[in-house]
Scaffold this motif. Structure first.
Motif, PDB file in Angstrom:
ATOM      1  N   PHE A  92     -19.293  27.134  40.022  1.00 45.67           N
ATOM      2  CA  PHE A  92     -20.425  26.262  40.301  1.00 45.67           C
ATOM      3  C   PHE A  92     -21.477  26.797  39.749  1.00 45.67           C
ATOM      4  N   ILE A  93     -22.177  25.902  39.542  1.00 38.02           N
ATOM      5  CA  ILE A  93     -23.283  25.701  38.511  1.00 38.02           C
ATOM      6  C   ILE A  93     -24.710  25.309  38.847  1.00 38.02           C
ATOM      7  N   CYS A 136     -21.131  21.115  38.914  1.00 39.09           N
ATOM      8  CA  CYS A 136     -22.498  20.958  38.912  1.00 39.09           C
ATOM      9  C   CYS A 136     -23.071  19.788  38.870  1.00 39.09           C
ATOM     10  N   ASP A 137     -24.127  19.786  40.064  1.00 42.30           N
ATOM     11  CA  ASP A 137     -25.238  18.288  39.971  1.00 42.30           C
ATOM     12  C   ASP A 137     -25.853  17.951  39.361  1.00 42.30           C
ATOM     13  N   THR A 142     -31.485  16.952  33.354  1.00 46.67           N
ATOM     14  CA  THR A 142     -31.108  18.212  32.832  1.00 46.67           C
ATOM     15  C   THR A 142     -29.578  17.629  32.062  1.00 46.67           C
ATOM     16  N   ARG A 143     -29.382  16.473  32.234  1.00 41.67           N
ATOM     17  CA  ARG A 143     -28.252  16.221  31.557  1.00 41.67           C
ATOM     18  C   ARG A 143     -27.536  16.384  30.304  1.00 41.67           C
ATOM     19  N   ALA A 164     -15.076  18.159  35.475  1.00 38.73           N
ATOM     20  CA  ALA A 164     -16.095  18.350  36.055  1.00 38.73           C
ATOM     21  C   ALA A 164     -16.210  18.026  36.925  1.00 38.73           C
ATOM     22  N   THR A 165     -16.604  18.162  37.947  1.00 37.60           N
ATOM     23  CA  THR A 165     -16.693  17.222  39.457  1.00 37.60           C
ATOM     24  C   THR A 165     -17.693  16.152  38.397  1.00 37.60           C
ATOM     25  N   ILE A 166     -17.431  15.465  39.677  1.00 38.90           N
ATOM     26  CA  ILE A 166     -18.535  14.373  39.408  1.00 38.90           C
ATOM     27  C   ILE A 166     -19.467  13.846  40.948  1.00 38.90           C
ATOM     28  N   ARG A 167     -19.984  13.244  41.060  1.00 38.61           N
ATOM     29  CA  ARG A 167     -20.579  12.900  42.216  1.00 38.61           C
ATOM     30  C   ARG A 167     -21.324  10.998  42.486  1.00 38.61           C
ATOM     31  N   LEU A 168     -21.348  10.676  43.855  1.00 37.92           N
ATOM     32  CA  LEU A 168     -20.860   9.289  43.465  1.00 37.92           C
ATOM     33  C   LEU A 168     -21.724   8.615  42.410  1.00 37.92           C
ATOM     34  N   HIS A 169     -23.778   9.463  42.819  1.00 40.40           N
ATOM     35  CA  HIS A 169     -24.677   9.138  42.615  1.00 40.40           C
ATOM     36  C   HIS A 169     -24.634   9.034  40.349  1.00 40.40           C
TER      37      HIS A 169
END
Length: 340
Positions: A92-93, A136-137, A142-143, A164-169
């Motif tokens: 997690f970052i 990472c969110d 920051t992309r 990578a984890t992907i958030r809904l937004h």
């Protein structure tokens, strides 16, 4: 009788034509000390979980040294059990790290992160890791640095798959968030509401809110696995401003608060909870991951996911959390995505 037989035969024919997915049950292990207890092991065995996403460490910005440093590093007590499972090392970052670093710093961070992952793999003799995951969110600002980090760390790792984890937004606003340069994503089907807004009902999981993202999920140009929530917490507000989270409040203390609704409590006098001071007038909103809400999310996902081989990961492995769900419900979270 003849018509009855024909109807049964027709129903069987329809069921045979139903599409099925290959579901791989998984779970996150998010505690820094890897030492699952007997209850946790028994529950994972009953669910036939062989895949664990294990957080190796966090990376956070240290203002005193102006560096991105690893914290909450893994200490595995039960190495035998660790090696008995298929492990996906996860890091997690914080997004702040990519605000602070320049491109040279990002490249150095990727090298250091890759080296530390390899160190833990060697230390715990995890010789057959096929995937590593970054969490990472990231945001539009920051992309570019985060995606550069992902490209760099891909060259550092021996694992064939980087996810990578992907958030809904991030799924909905692809034009600004972009698509990370990884082999696979994991869609986090939680933390979908505004946590810091006092009027929010449940920021962890909200089927109605989730429905707003359905079309975006279907069109997202990356194969994705799925993460479902099991956790709960209390959201603290002081003077109508967000003031943090509490993971647990003893019932004896909770009963001293004024219950304003099924979810909302008002602190009546100054109280200490797990060494945390609460003040008279503070508001606490209880949020959880209800079985009914998770099932509704699963039903919505079923209509949108095109993935044929799907890993479904529950968050997370903890006896207190797992004990709030019966085995049948947990099994349904996995199997609910098998037929579509």
């Amino acid at each position: 009788m003849k018509w009855c037989f024909l109807l049964i035969a027709f129903a069987v024919l329809l069921s045979c034509k139903q599409n099925t997915r290959n579901i791989e049950p998984a779970i996150y292990y998010w505690k820094s000390q890897f030492n699952p207890g007997g209850f946790e092991k028994a529950r994972l065995d009953s669910l036939q979980v062989q895949t664990l996403y294990v957080k190796f460490f966090d990376i956070a910005w240290n203002g005193a040294t102006a560096q991105a440093l690893p914290v909450a590093k893994l200490f595995a007590r039960d190495t035998a059990y660790l090696r008995s499972k298929s492990i996906i090392p996860t890091v997690f970052i914080t997004n702040e790290v990519f605000y602070k670093l320049d491109s040279t710093g990002v490249k150095t961070l990727a090298g250091n992160t890759g080296a530390l992952i390899q160190k833990y793999l060697a230390l715990y003799q995890l010789n057959h890791v096929s995937e590593v995951q970054m969490d990472c969110d990231w945001t539009a600002s920051t992309r570019n640095k985060y995606f550069y980090f992902l490209k760099e760390i891909k060259t550092q790792l021996r694992a064939p798959v980087l996810s990578a984890t992907i958030r809904l937004h991030q799924v909905k606003y692809t034009s600004s968030s972009g698509v990370p340069p990884v082999d696979r994503g994991l869609l986090m089907c939680y933390n979908m509401g505004n946590l810091q807004k006092e009027q929010t009902s449940n920021s962890i999981i909200d089927p109605e809110e989730f429905g707003k993202y359905q079309s975006s999920i279907q069109s997202f140009p990356l194969s994705m696995d799925v993460g479902l929530p099991l956790f709960d917490w209390y959201v603290l507000f002081r003077d109508h401003q967000y003031a943090g989270l509490l993971s647990f409040i003893p019932v004896a203390i909770l009963n001293t608060f004024q219950k304003q609704s099924d979810q909302v409590y008002k602190v009546l006098r100054d109280t200490l909870v797990n060494d945390r001071p609460l003040k008279a007038g503070d508001i606490l909103r209880y949020e959880n991951s209800a079985v009914e809400s998770i099932n509704k999310i699963v039903s919505q996902l079923n209509k949108r996911l095109s993935t044929k081989n799907l890993r479904v990961a529950l968050y997370h492995c903890d006896s207190t959390i797992l004990s709030k769900y019966n085995t049948h419900d947990l099994e349904n979270f996995y199997s609910g995505l098998r037929r579509y």
